[in-house]
Scaffold this active site. Sequence first.
Site, short mmCIF file in Angstrom:
data_model
loop_
_atom_site.label_atom_id
_atom_site.label_comp_id
_atom_site.label_asym_id
_atom_site.label_seq_id
_atom_site.Cartn_x
_atom_site.Cartn_y
_atom_site.Cartn_z
N GLY C 260 42.64 -12.60 22.56
CA GLY C 260 42.30 -11.18 22.48
C GLY C 260 41.62 -10.66 23.73
O GLY C 260 41.29 -11.42 24.65
N HIS C 261 41.34 -9.37 23.76
CA HIS C 261 40.75 -8.75 24.94
C HIS C 261 39.33 -9.24 25.19
O HIS C 261 38.59 -9.52 24.27
CB HIS C 261 40.80 -7.22 24.88
N ASN C 262 39.02 -9.41 26.47
CA ASN C 262 37.67 -9.78 26.92
C ASN C 262 37.30 -11.23 26.64
O ASN C 262 36.16 -11.63 26.91
CB ASN C 262 36.59 -8.88 26.30
#
Lengths: 355, 355, 355
Positions: C260-262
């Site tokens: 996922g993001h980050n």
Amino acid sequence: MADSRFFPNQGPFSLAQLSALAPVEIWCAGQMLVGKDLESAMEQMVYDVAPLDRAEEKHISFIDNPKYQDLFSHSKAGFCFTRSKLIEKAPPNTLLLVTADPYRHYALTAQKFYPHKVAHASISPHAIIDSSAKIGANCTIEAGVVIGAHVEIGDNCIISANAVIADGVSIGHHTHIGANASISHSIIGSNVIIHRGVNIGQDGFGFAMGRAGHVKVPQLGRVVIEDDVEIGAGTCIDRGSGPDTLIGQGSKIDNLVQIGHNVHIGKSCVITAQVGIAGSTRLGDSVVLGGQAGLSGHIKIASGAKVAAKSGVIADIPAGASYGGYPAVPIIDWHRQSVVLAKLTKRKPNPTEAS
Amino acid sequence: MADSRFFPNQGPFSLAQLSALAPVEIWCAGQMLVGKDLESAMEQMVYDVAPLDRAEEKHISFIDNPKYQDLFSHSKAGFCFTRSKLIEKAPPNTLLLVTADPYRHYALTAQKFYPHKVAHASISPHAIIDSSAKIGANCTIEAGVVIGAHVEIGDNCIISANAVIADGVSIGHHTHIGANASISHSIIGSNVIIHRGVNIGQDGFGFAMGRAGHVKVPQLGRVVIEDDVEIGAGTCIDRGSGPDTLIGQGSKIDNLVQIGHNVHIGKSCVITAQVGIAGSTRLGDSVVLGGQAGLSGHIKIASGAKVAAKSGVIADIPAGASYGGYPAVPIIDWHRQSVVLAKLTKRKPNPTEAS
Amino acid sequence: MADSRFFPNQGPFSLAQLSALAPVEIWCAGQMLVGKDLESAMEQMVYDVAPLDRAEEKHISFIDNPKYQDLFSHSKAGFCFTRSKLIEKAPPNTLLLVTADPYRHYALTAQKFYPHKVAHASISPHAIIDSSAKIGANCTIEAGVVIGAHVEIGDNCIISANAVIADGVSIGHHTHIGANASISHSIIGSNVIIHRGVNIGQDGFGFAMGRAGHVKVPQLGRVVIEDDVEIGAGTCIDRGSGPDTLIGQGSKIDNLVQIGHNVHIGKSCVITAQVGIAGSTRLGDSVVLGGQAGLSGHIKIASGAKVAAKSGVIADIPAGASYGGYPAVPIIDWHRQSVVLAKLTKRKPNPTEAS
């Protein structure tokens, strides 16, 4: 009933043509038809397939499960596959095709009306095919397909748009490779369906791990896919590390499944979506794996075994056994675990289940 | 702050332009601005969006969660969306945009600075488009795209590189199809985002199983995707078997999700990564499914229900309920199960948790 | 032994050449070779790599795990990597390459015989490359590849057929992008292998949820992939929401993984197939995640931690700890839970495990 934009109906067919797909008796109003009655019945034309509740006079339907017998009794279907024991439940004017396996015969009939994509013997000028590749007769190769050196493709195959077939891959007859699929280091049989976005033949997850970094171990095996296999969209099958990865004849694999290097899958297995099988594990024939199940590496699942969805299997499973849970145990033990846990946690009544 | 190689900033915008996105009051130093003060505030220019801790004088930020109020009080942001109850925590010189939903308004503002990929009305000479396809106004179709016969695409759509749109597919307006996506047998609405590598419309996993081999049952339905849907990278959606597979308006689906044939997903559902939904299961509206959850076939998840990550759902869930575990139970029961298990296994102290 | 259609053997090599890959002593018949014996041994030619049971006189093999010492004693291998403590188990005529890490040295040797795909410095006329892109020396770019504006690719890279590299992406040297991969918004290092069908850089699953519909929050970060990373087929890595998503140097990611993001992944991590990592979670160095494990968002897994397959991790894990289960606990507690559950459900004998 099907949207003709997507599903061109190849019918109509006479009842004689459809009966020829499998042995059936023709019954009507409680009588088995013979002689002239049978002949005239055989001449009737069938225009489409349809489920019991939507079938009309010119359509053919089926009933296999007795729990739908009311639907059957009220169906408007002009023609219907059924088992002999359900003859008495039939609507009076429906021509019955009586067989031991109505669903199977209905499936064959539906295939006749709506065959899987048919090769049109057209090779797109926008396909890029290496001059050393051998393409069989009557193949369809769509735009954007890239076919590498020394690839061999049999007759009546379809390679859909933007699929990539890398150097040396061999493919049998009547096989369909879906759009954007990518295949390398593989020997693929006949009557195989590989859906779109499938990745087959990449090297497996093999490293000599170490503090100084993980050193990649060359993966020198192949993927061998036998006849009549179907592989679902987005599924990944790694090639063997030295031995081959093998998918046995007639096995059906659903979408987004992961199959590690050196895995052997027997014949007629059914592997549902998002299953993961770690390296060197072996399945016998007719093994069924439920969705999202995970199998450790280097274990054996014997023929006829069934694994419940989401199970985590870390040891061998004997032939014909049904397992569930994580770690997977015989399914009755797993169910008992759920019951025991539920009891342990139900001592106080639970006022609401919303939160 | 964003890397301009990838994110061209469409700003600056005046506070008036940003205020127009949603109704707000403008406050500063504990006062709601009116008259001349408001007019001059509205003329100020905003150059970028930024989180509280990185925002500078020319930037606009937001605070929604009170737990960040210290960050807020010390922020250098020149402009900030906030709730009225947090006005008193604001830095003295920050212009506050007071709203009931700061995060939502910040999102709309960020969209104005960095809009989702915009169609440039350029059709690549390297796209292969069937002459019978209808392409709307102002579409961007990138290189390597393959568009089949009788495809209909609305206005202002983007079809990214090497995507494949098969015969007969219909797409609305302002819809984006990602690179290497493959779509067939589908009716797709407007303002839909389908990410790269998505597979939609392949036939589902339908077989008449049997010792004599598994016979493929033709899948004669479609995939219908309503407006404002987003579908994550690598996700697979099988077409219906006769009925359609349906994704309801405004639903958001994450990456690597598997959706089986005949599944109906209601409006505004949120389905996170690696979820699997088996055939013919139905979700109401605003259902939320946690990552890696698995749903059996032929069950109903009523509107507003929530399912915890990794849960295995094998039976219906009532409206608004939260479930977890496998088999999934009301979430408080599942939590109690975890507690009970922990107690049962904690009788002896556990010296170390490393092993 | 490998199928030469797919694996061209770059050998033979002299023992001197192979010894140069890593420091070894050469032993035979219980003696370490020196002087003339060593010199003549070093001149011997090795023609292939092979496992102990299939190796022949001209082949080099390895033994690392003492449990295979019988196989070792009976091997026909002319050459074999081994540990000093296994010298006495060696066949009398086998030349031994004695090292502290036989498997690692065998892997390096196998790489020399069968190097990963080598760039041929050929750019297909059927690749579509934006005129503003910079391509390094000696790159191979296959047919159907689409490379966007201002892309920068280093030397000796391979971009396989139908891969898409979107505007602004930067790639180092000796990096391989697989067929049908799609990459945007990314900075990619050197000696990276990105397998086929991988999706990197799409925007993450970020919405301002609400009754009025879910508003998309622009994702303004990138994906940064450091040197020596390998990413498996079909894996998806979302770009950061503002900060970047980071994959640390030397980490190896298997197939169909969702990141996922980050998310930040440290150096030399090993992430096996179908793992899911939710947004903003951070892994230290050398973390190992078993297949189908799921990690919640915003948690920290410290360096050296290990997570069992299928675990659900919802809280931080300390350095070096091994966790399992869902919710994940120290692995010995998880094992105890399994034992306790088994006891609770085994009060009556279980006559059969088939059902």
